[in-house]
Design a protein around this motif. Sequence first.
Motif, PDB file in Angstrom:
ATOM      1  N   ASP A   1       0.832  -1.208   0.000  1.00 26.19           N
ATOM      2  CA  ASP A   1       0.000   0.000   0.000  1.00 26.19           C
ATOM      3  C   ASP A   1       0.864   1.255   0.000  1.00 26.19           C
ATOM      4  O   ASP A   1       1.811   1.380   0.783  1.00 26.19           O
ATOM      5  CB  ASP A   1      -0.923   0.019   1.216  1.00 26.19           C
ATOM      6  CG  ASP A   1      -2.051  -0.983   1.095  1.00 26.19           C
ATOM      7  OD1 ASP A   1      -2.410  -1.306  -0.048  1.00 26.19           O
ATOM      8  OD2 ASP A   1      -2.563  -1.437   2.134  1.00 26.19           O
TER       9      ASP A   1
ATOM     10  N   GLY B   1       0.849   4.912 -13.818  1.00 21.73           N
ATOM     11  CA  GLY B   1       2.072   5.640 -14.169  1.00 21.73           C
ATOM     12  C   GLY B   1       2.576   5.258 -15.561  1.00 21.73           C
ATOM     13  O   GLY B   1       3.052   6.111 -16.312  1.00 21.73           O
TER      14      GLY B   1
ATOM     15  N   LEU C   1      -3.778   3.550  -2.273  1.00 15.91           N
ATOM     16  CA  LEU C   1      -3.669   2.650  -3.425  1.00 15.91           C
ATOM     17  C   LEU C   1      -2.481   1.717  -3.245  1.00 15.91           C
ATOM     18  O   LEU C   1      -1.575   1.979  -2.451  1.00 15.91           O
ATOM     19  CB  LEU C   1      -3.480   3.460  -4.709  1.00 15.91           C
ATOM     20  CG  LEU C   1      -4.577   4.469  -5.039  1.00 15.91           C
ATOM     21  CD1 LEU C   1      -4.171   5.316  -6.229  1.00 15.91           C
ATOM     22  CD2 LEU C   1      -5.881   3.761  -5.315  1.00 15.91           C
ATOM     23  N   ASN C   2      -2.476   0.633  -4.015  1.00 15.88           N
ATOM     24  CA  ASN C   2      -1.311  -0.256  -3.941  1.00 15.88           C
ATOM     25  C   ASN C   2      -0.344   0.054  -5.085  1.00 15.88           C
ATOM     26  O   ASN C   2      -0.670   0.793  -6.018  1.00 15.88           O
ATOM     27  CB  ASN C   2      -1.729  -1.728  -3.918  1.00 15.88           C
ATOM     28  CG  ASN C   2      -2.451  -2.156  -5.167  1.00 15.88           C
ATOM     29  OD1 ASN C   2      -2.324  -1.549  -6.217  1.00 15.88           O
ATOM     30  ND2 ASN C   2      -3.216  -3.234  -5.043  1.00 15.88           N
ATOM     31  N   LEU C   3       0.844  -0.523  -5.007  1.00 17.57           N
ATOM     32  CA  LEU C   3       1.898  -0.249  -5.976  1.00 17.57           C
ATOM     33  C   LEU C   3       1.491  -0.644  -7.394  1.00 17.57           C
ATOM     34  O   LEU C   3       1.831   0.042  -8.359  1.00 17.57           O
ATOM     35  CB  LEU C   3       3.195  -0.964  -5.576  1.00 17.57           C
ATOM     36  CG  LEU C   3       4.392  -0.770  -6.496  1.00 17.57           C
ATOM     37  CD1 LEU C   3       4.780   0.706  -6.566  1.00 17.57           C
ATOM     38  CD2 LEU C   3       5.570  -1.609  -6.047  1.00 17.57           C
TER      39      LEU C   3
ATOM     40  N   ILE D   1      -0.626   2.171  -8.894  1.00 16.88           N
ATOM     41  CA  ILE D   1       0.187   3.371  -9.128  1.00 16.88           C
ATOM     42  C   ILE D   1       1.143   3.158 -10.295  1.00 16.88           C
ATOM     43  O   ILE D   1       1.274   4.016 -11.179  1.00 16.88           O
ATOM     44  CB  ILE D   1       0.936   3.771  -7.838  1.00 16.88           C
ATOM     45  CG1 ILE D   1      -0.074   4.241  -6.791  1.00 16.88           C
ATOM     46  CG2 ILE D   1       1.974   4.844  -8.116  1.00 16.88           C
ATOM     47  CD1 ILE D   1       0.512   4.495  -5.429  1.00 16.88           C
ATOM     48  N   TYR D   2       1.812   2.015 -10.324  1.00 13.74           N
ATOM     49  CA  TYR D   2       2.757   1.713 -11.411  1.00 13.74           C
ATOM     50  C   TYR D   2       2.013   1.604 -12.745  1.00 13.74           C
ATOM     51  O   TYR D   2       2.458   2.121 -13.772  1.00 13.74           O
ATOM     52  CB  TYR D   2       3.500   0.418 -11.105  1.00 13.74           C
ATOM     53  CG  TYR D   2       4.853   0.253 -11.759  1.00 13.74           C
ATOM     54  CD1 TYR D   2       5.092   0.625 -13.074  1.00 13.74           C
ATOM     55  CD2 TYR D   2       5.906  -0.329 -11.067  1.00 13.74           C
ATOM     56  CE1 TYR D   2       6.333   0.447 -13.676  1.00 13.74           C
ATOM     57  CE2 TYR D   2       7.148  -0.509 -11.656  1.00 13.74           C
ATOM     58  CZ  TYR D   2       7.348  -0.125 -12.961  1.00 13.74           C
ATOM     59  OH  TYR D   2       8.571  -0.306 -13.544  1.00 13.74           O
TER      60      TYR D   2
END
Length: 101
Positions: free
Chosen positions: A49, A62, A53-55, A58-59
């Motif tokens: 987390d 992104g 949000l979790n990675l 986000i990744y």
Amino acid sequence: MHGPATKWKEDRTSGFKSRIGIRMFIVYSVVYAGFILINVVNPKLMATDIGSLNLAIIYGVGLIVFALLLALVYNHWSSRAEERDSNDSKKEEQQDGEVKL
């Protein structure tokens, strides 16, 4: 028979556009490969987390934003290259004594 609606000139900037496109593709591929590598080697890391949000989210978002930024940069550089080519062509025409509008 109908011909082209506009007169097409030789694109002297295609080599430049190809080079920057290939370099941007390589950069994006490395960033994307990092995403895949994390998922293969340590999938639990993607569940980490970060804020609310979790990675993985986000990744992933992104990657999408990064692709859009690369597209904008490519468009900007390509447009500038075409402007330079257009200005160079106009200078050559003026030096030849032919000014075409």
